[in-house]
Design an enzyme around this catalytic site. Structure first.
Site, PDB file in Angstrom:
ATOM      1  N   ASP A 157      -2.309  -4.887  -0.441  1.00 16.51           N
ATOM      2  CA  ASP A 157      -1.985  -6.263  -0.049  1.00 16.51           C
ATOM      3  C   ASP A 157      -2.767  -6.748   1.170  1.00 16.51           C
ATOM      4  O   ASP A 157      -3.108  -7.931   1.263  1.00 16.51           O
ATOM      5  CB  ASP A 157      -0.471  -6.472   0.118  1.00 16.51           C
ATOM      6  CG  ASP A 157       0.198  -5.511   1.079  1.00 16.51           C
ATOM      7  OD1 ASP A 157      -0.483  -4.664   1.680  1.00 16.51           O
ATOM      8  OD2 ASP A 157       1.430  -5.625   1.223  1.00 16.51           O
ATOM      9  N   GLN A 200       0.821  -1.207   0.000  1.00 12.46           N
ATOM     10  CA  GLN A 200       0.000   0.000   0.000  1.00 12.46           C
ATOM     11  C   GLN A 200       0.859   1.263   0.000  1.00 12.46           C
ATOM     12  O   GLN A 200       2.054   1.218   0.328  1.00 12.46           O
ATOM     13  CB  GLN A 200      -0.887   0.016   1.249  1.00 12.46           C
ATOM     14  CG  GLN A 200      -1.950  -1.071   1.278  1.00 12.46           C
ATOM     15  CD  GLN A 200      -2.849  -0.932   2.493  1.00 12.46           C
ATOM     16  OE1 GLN A 200      -2.893  -1.810   3.333  1.00 12.46           O
ATOM     17  NE2 GLN A 200      -3.571   0.173   2.604  1.00 12.46           N
ATOM     18  N   HIS A 201       0.214   2.374  -0.306  1.00 11.99           N
ATOM     19  CA  HIS A 201       0.689   3.751  -0.040  1.00 11.99           C
ATOM     20  C   HIS A 201       1.818   4.280  -0.914  1.00 11.99           C
ATOM     21  O   HIS A 201       2.016   5.487  -0.973  1.00 11.99           O
ATOM     22  CB  HIS A 201       1.162   3.912   1.418  1.00 11.99           C
ATOM     23  CG  HIS A 201       0.261   3.366   2.453  1.00 11.99           C
ATOM     24  ND1 HIS A 201      -1.032   3.797   2.609  1.00 11.99           N
ATOM     25  CD2 HIS A 201       0.456   2.407   3.407  1.00 11.99           C
ATOM     26  CE1 HIS A 201      -1.580   3.135   3.614  1.00 11.99           C
ATOM     27  NE2 HIS A 201      -0.708   2.279   4.110  1.00 11.99           N
TER      28      HIS A 201
HETATM   29  O1  LIG Z   1       1.588   0.143   4.918  1.00 11.29           O
HETATM   30  C1  LIG Z   1       1.051  -0.933   5.057  1.00 11.29           C
HETATM   31  C2  LIG Z   1      -0.372  -1.012   5.515  1.00 11.29           C
HETATM   32  O2  LIG Z   1      -0.939   0.218   5.812  1.00 11.29           O
HETATM   33  C3  LIG Z   1       1.815  -2.183   4.774  1.00 11.29           C
HETATM   34  O3  LIG Z   1       1.149  -3.323   5.234  1.00 11.29           O
HETATM   35  C4  LIG Z   1       2.145  -2.258   3.303  1.00 11.29           C
HETATM   36  O4  LIG Z   1       0.945  -2.547   2.586  1.00 11.29           O
HETATM   37  C5  LIG Z   1       3.269  -3.230   2.997  1.00 11.29           C
HETATM   38  O5  LIG Z   1       2.927  -4.547   3.234  1.00 11.29           O
HETATM   39  P1  LIG Z   1       3.957  -5.797   3.256  1.00 11.29           P
HETATM   40  O6  LIG Z   1       4.802  -5.711   2.047  1.00 11.29           O
HETATM   41  O7  LIG Z   1       4.691  -5.707   4.525  1.00 11.29           O
HETATM   42  O8  LIG Z   1       3.061  -6.993   3.238  1.00 11.29           O
END
Ligand SMILES: O=C(CO)[C@@H](O)[C@H](O)COP(=O)(O)O
Ligand SMILES: Nc1ncnc2c1ncn2[C@@H]1O[C@H](COP(=O)(O)OP(=O)(O)O)[C@@H](O)[C@H]1O
Length: 498
Positions: free
Chosen positions: A260, A71-72
């Site tokens: 994700d 995300q983000h």
């Molecule tokens: O920033 C967040 C949720 O807000 C993280 O969960 C990212 O989405 C990255 O996820 P992973 O790569 O660690 O699964």
């Protein structure tokens, strides 16, 4: 048999699964690593996707494919669709000051938190795209001046797969849009005023699709020659992208994709009362809800999910890599780390690790460093340190679980997923720390599975995603050990800034 594919383009790697749309049976899978670092050239994700697709036997025979992604991350594009700089990822903390400024400008403290939570469901911290846009505008004005559009990692990959037909062809979904800080899960609309407040002017953003609304058709050139993509050769798509390249002929449909965590919720089939704890690069605690959350303290992010509902979520910056770091310190492998941790008593005789190895997001301590407290002659052993690392990482997530419960969720069960759930120590110590039973699905790629389940929904149609059984779930129970959390709570304030 109708086949579908799901992609997980996460922080550390890209994973692809190919499954039977009707039953969810796994037929093929592949993976490829991503580069390290908190800023990454999106082309590296594209190459990893090509390699993972190739390892999974290609996409020629699938009816639909969906991409889930970390995300983000801020992917900033110029008028021609080229990235103006490497993407800034969710775990890049350089925009912490920008986050603080945005809250301050909205009234500061509780009032600022309330403003943002009411506007977009979440209070910005350094992870959110809106703070990265502010950072870019203030620190790299020359690059900022070139930006015409902003999108997220999964949006960018989906757009490339569709042929990258100009900026107006960008698509996203509710789940990922809800992590930007300029889209409201409660109203389903962009807050262009907040994007403008952060960046100084309006930008093109992806159209937000519904949960099973196709984002286009896979461009035949995109994966005709997967080996060429994985070796870094051009994919066959005209590049740089321009108008009129969207593929409208036959081919696999592209799903809307999602973030994700929303994909993981789909992948494990999370229902009411299920709390999912994911231990990947990030640690996340979330549940599927019928109403949007708006926590003015910023601890719980009020995201949207991938089914049309909501996904209140707590995220820590330090999860599986805490185990990697402890294993490296002790010069052991991850399995040996687990054995060591399980050989020490619960609470590690008072040794506590505060795992802020990358600063922390929840609590909002972007410049903190980690700490080990309670060193004595007795606790100065590899086993105690291993135990303290596992317990510290889990205690931070247990604080997140408390915050999700405070939102009104009564946990029926905690479902543990992510790379860290492969650790026997994590699986056995989690119920002691969380104070409730923990279920662990068999090791798998639940984010990629969720994306595949979304693709099945797109391919098969219907009011909801097809039901896919998750078999072989193991249940872990243990007597809660409240002293572990009490000692962690006393220790977590005592860290020094980096
Ligand atoms: O920033 C967040 C949720 O807000 C993280 O969960 C990212 O989405 C990255 O996820 P992973 O790569 O660690 O699964
Ligand atoms: N047996 C294991 N014990 C502990 N951690 C593990 C084990 N296997 C994998 N991991 C960790 O899982 C992490 C990757 O998890 P993953 O969920 O794929 O992350 P992401 O989705 O953020 O890329 C790595 O840090 C890796 O060390």
């Amino acid at each position: 048999m109708t086949l579908v594919a799901g992609v997980d383009s996460s922080t550390q790697s890209c994973k692809v699964v190919v499954r039977d749309a009707a039953t969810g049976a796994l037929l093929r899978q592949g993976r490829a690593p991503h580069p390290d670092g908190t800023e990454v050239d999106p082309e590296a994700w594209w190459r990893a996707l090509g390699a993972a697709v190739e390892a999974a036997g290609g996409l020629a025979d699938v009816a639909a494919v969906s991409v889930a992604g970390q995300q983000h991350g801020m992917v900033a594009l110029d008028e021609a669709g080229r990235t103006v700089r490497p993407a800034l990822l969710w775990n890049d903390t350089r925009s912490a000051g920008a986050a603080a400024d945005l809250v301050e400008e909205a009234g500061g403290g509780e009032a600022g938190g309330r403003f943002w939570a009411d506007a977009v469901g979440s209070v910005p911290v350094a992870s959110f795209t809106v703070t990265k846009l502010r950072w870019l505008a203030r620190h790299e004005p020359a690059q900022a001046a070139q930006v015409s559009a902003v999108c997220l990692p999964h949006d960018w990959l989906t757009w490339r797969l569709a042929g990258a037909a100009g900026l107006a062809a960008l698509r996203t979904d509710r789940g990922d849009a809800s992590g930007t800080g300029y889209w409201s899960p409660a109203t389903g609309e962009y807050r262009f005023d907040l994007l403008e407040r952060a960046f100084g002017r309006r930008l093109q953003v992806p159209t937000v699709l519904g949960p099973a609304e196709p984002a286009g058709v896979l461009h035949p050139a995109a994966f005709r020659v997967a080996p060429a993509i994985s070796s870094g050769e051009p994919s066959g798509l005209p590049w740089p992208p321009g108008p009129g390249q969207a593929w409208t002929g036959d081919g696999p449909l592209l799903g809307p994709g999602t973030g994700d965590n929303a994909a993981a919720a789909l992948g494990v089939g999370a229902g009411p009362g299920d709390v999912v704890v994911s231990i990947g690069t990030s640690g996340t605690v979330f549940s599927v809800a019928d109403a949007p959350a708006a926590d003015p303290t910023g601890i719980v992010a009020g995201f949207a999910d991938a089914t049309g509902r909501y996904l209140p979520l707590v995220c820590t910056l330090n999860a599986a890599r805490v185990l990697d770091a402890a294993a490296a310190m002790l010069r052991v492998g991850l399995d040996e780390l687990a054995e060591l941790a399980l050989s020490a008593p619960a609470g590690a005789d008072g040794l506590v690790m505060v795992p802020y190895l990358e600063g922390e997001r929840t609590p909002n301590r972007p410049t903190a460093s980690g700490a080990v407290h309670g060193l004595t002659l007795r606790t100065s052993t590899p086993a105690h340190l291993a135990r303290a690392a596992v317990e510290g990482m889990l205690c931070a997530l247990a604080d997140g679980l408390d915050a999700i419960v405070a939102q009104g969720v009564t946990p029926r069960r905690v479902i543990l997923v992510g790379g860290g759930a492969r650790s026997a120590a994590v699986r056995r110590i989690a119920p002691q720390v969380f104070g409730c039973p923990v279920v662990v699905p068999p090791p798998g790629e639940y984010v990629a599975d969720g994306a595949a389940r979304q693709a099945a929904w797109v391919a098969l149609g219907g009011a909801a995603a097809p039901e896919w059984a998750v078999e072989g779930i193991e249940e872990y129970e243990a007597e809660p050990v409240p002293a572990v959390r009490e000692r962690y709570a006393a220790a977590r304030e005592h860290v020094i800034e980096r």
